[in-house]
Design a protein around this motif. Structure first.
Motif, mmCIF file in Angstrom:
data_model
loop_
_atom_site.group_PDB
_atom_site.id
_atom_site.type_symbol
_atom_site.label_atom_id
_atom_site.label_comp_id
_atom_site.label_asym_id
_atom_site.label_seq_id
_atom_site.Cartn_x
_atom_site.Cartn_y
_atom_site.Cartn_z
ATOM 1 N N PHE A 99 61.416 5.283 2.803
ATOM 2 C CA PHE A 99 61.775 4.973 4.190
ATOM 3 C C PHE A 99 61.300 3.724 3.992
ATOM 4 N N PRO A 100 62.452 3.123 5.408
ATOM 5 C CA PRO A 100 61.988 1.804 5.451
ATOM 6 C C PRO A 100 60.916 2.311 6.874
ATOM 7 N N LYS A 101 59.908 1.001 6.577
ATOM 8 C CA LYS A 101 58.554 1.421 7.427
ATOM 9 C C LYS A 101 58.721 1.355 8.898
ATOM 10 N N LYS A 102 60.077 0.959 9.673
ATOM 11 C CA LYS A 102 60.362 0.904 10.633
ATOM 12 C C LYS A 102 60.801 2.650 11.317
ATOM 13 N N GLU A 103 61.027 3.344 10.702
ATOM 14 C CA GLU A 103 61.777 4.617 10.572
ATOM 15 C C GLU A 103 60.206 5.992 10.139
ATOM 16 N N LEU A 104 59.447 5.263 10.343
ATOM 17 C CA LEU A 104 58.122 6.097 10.521
ATOM 18 C C LEU A 104 57.745 5.845 11.174
ATOM 19 N N VAL A 105 56.639 7.036 11.144
ATOM 20 C CA VAL A 105 54.752 6.653 12.472
ATOM 21 C C VAL A 105 53.698 6.945 11.219
ATOM 22 N N ARG A 106 53.152 6.586 11.740
ATOM 23 C CA ARG A 106 51.672 6.186 10.797
ATOM 24 C C ARG A 106 50.641 7.061 11.474
ATOM 25 N N VAL A 107 50.457 7.737 10.615
ATOM 26 C CA VAL A 107 48.375 8.810 11.495
ATOM 27 C C VAL A 107 46.926 8.506 10.379
ATOM 28 N N VAL A 108 46.157 8.019 11.027
ATOM 29 C CA VAL A 108 45.394 7.765 10.233
ATOM 30 C C VAL A 108 43.900 8.313 10.900
ATOM 31 N N ARG A 109 43.446 8.564 9.607
ATOM 32 C CA ARG A 109 42.394 8.901 10.114
ATOM 33 C C ARG A 109 40.338 8.372 10.136
ATOM 34 N N SER A 110 40.195 8.558 10.658
ATOM 35 C CA SER A 110 39.078 6.544 10.920
ATOM 36 C C SER A 110 37.693 7.431 9.814
ATOM 37 N N LYS A 111 37.191 6.432 9.411
ATOM 38 C CA LYS A 111 35.830 6.525 9.027
ATOM 39 C C LYS A 111 35.026 7.875 9.286
ATOM 40 N N GLU A 112 35.239 8.294 10.901
ATOM 41 C CA GLU A 112 34.386 9.184 11.916
ATOM 42 C C GLU A 112 35.100 10.080 11.282
ATOM 43 N N GLY A 113 36.522 10.450 10.047
ATOM 44 C CA GLY A 113 37.363 11.697 10.382
ATOM 45 C C GLY A 113 37.593 12.278 11.845
ATOM 46 N N ASP A 114 38.624 11.221 12.495
ATOM 47 C CA ASP A 114 39.336 11.263 13.905
ATOM 48 C C ASP A 114 40.733 11.204 12.728
ATOM 49 N N VAL A 115 41.507 12.103 13.337
ATOM 50 C CA VAL A 115 43.037 11.790 13.063
ATOM 51 C C VAL A 115 43.867 11.488 14.599
#
Length: 98
Positions: free
Chosen positions: A18-34
């Motif tokens: 999909f185009p990037k604008k139609e998605l939401v990003r979920v991130v896992r930090s180095k500490e393991g927090d999502v």
């Protein structure tokens, strides 16, 4: 003028591009927090899910982010994701593509 290139990303739930604008990003930090990353610029390992409530609910059912990031993700995060996607989907319907 040459048309602008539209950045594409893969939805982790369906595997579709999909185009990037139609998605939401979920991130896992180095500490393991999502966490959710609406800006798309936070540091960490990212995965994308489309702005579709059905896909967000499927991610919760299948525990997609647990598998993708290799950490135990709390149910509260999935509930937050579903609420965010629902809100963004409603905004798109009201205001159009912005």
């Amino acid at each position: 003028m040459k048309p602008r290139k539209i950045p594409m990303r893969k939805d982790i739930v369906t595997g579709e591009m999909f185009p990037k604008k139609e998605l939401v990003r979920v991130v896992r930090s180095k500490e393991g927090d999502v966490t959710l990353d609406p800006t798309g610029k936070a540091n960490g390992r990212g995965a994308y899910v489309s702005l579709d409530v059905k896909n967000a609910e499927m991610a919760k059912e299948k525990r997609i982010f647990d598998k993708a990031f290799g950490v135990k993700v709390a149910d509260e995060f999935y509930d937050e994701l579903i609420a965010y996607v629902d809100h963004q989907q409603a905004r798109r319907e009201l205001f159009g593509d912005k």
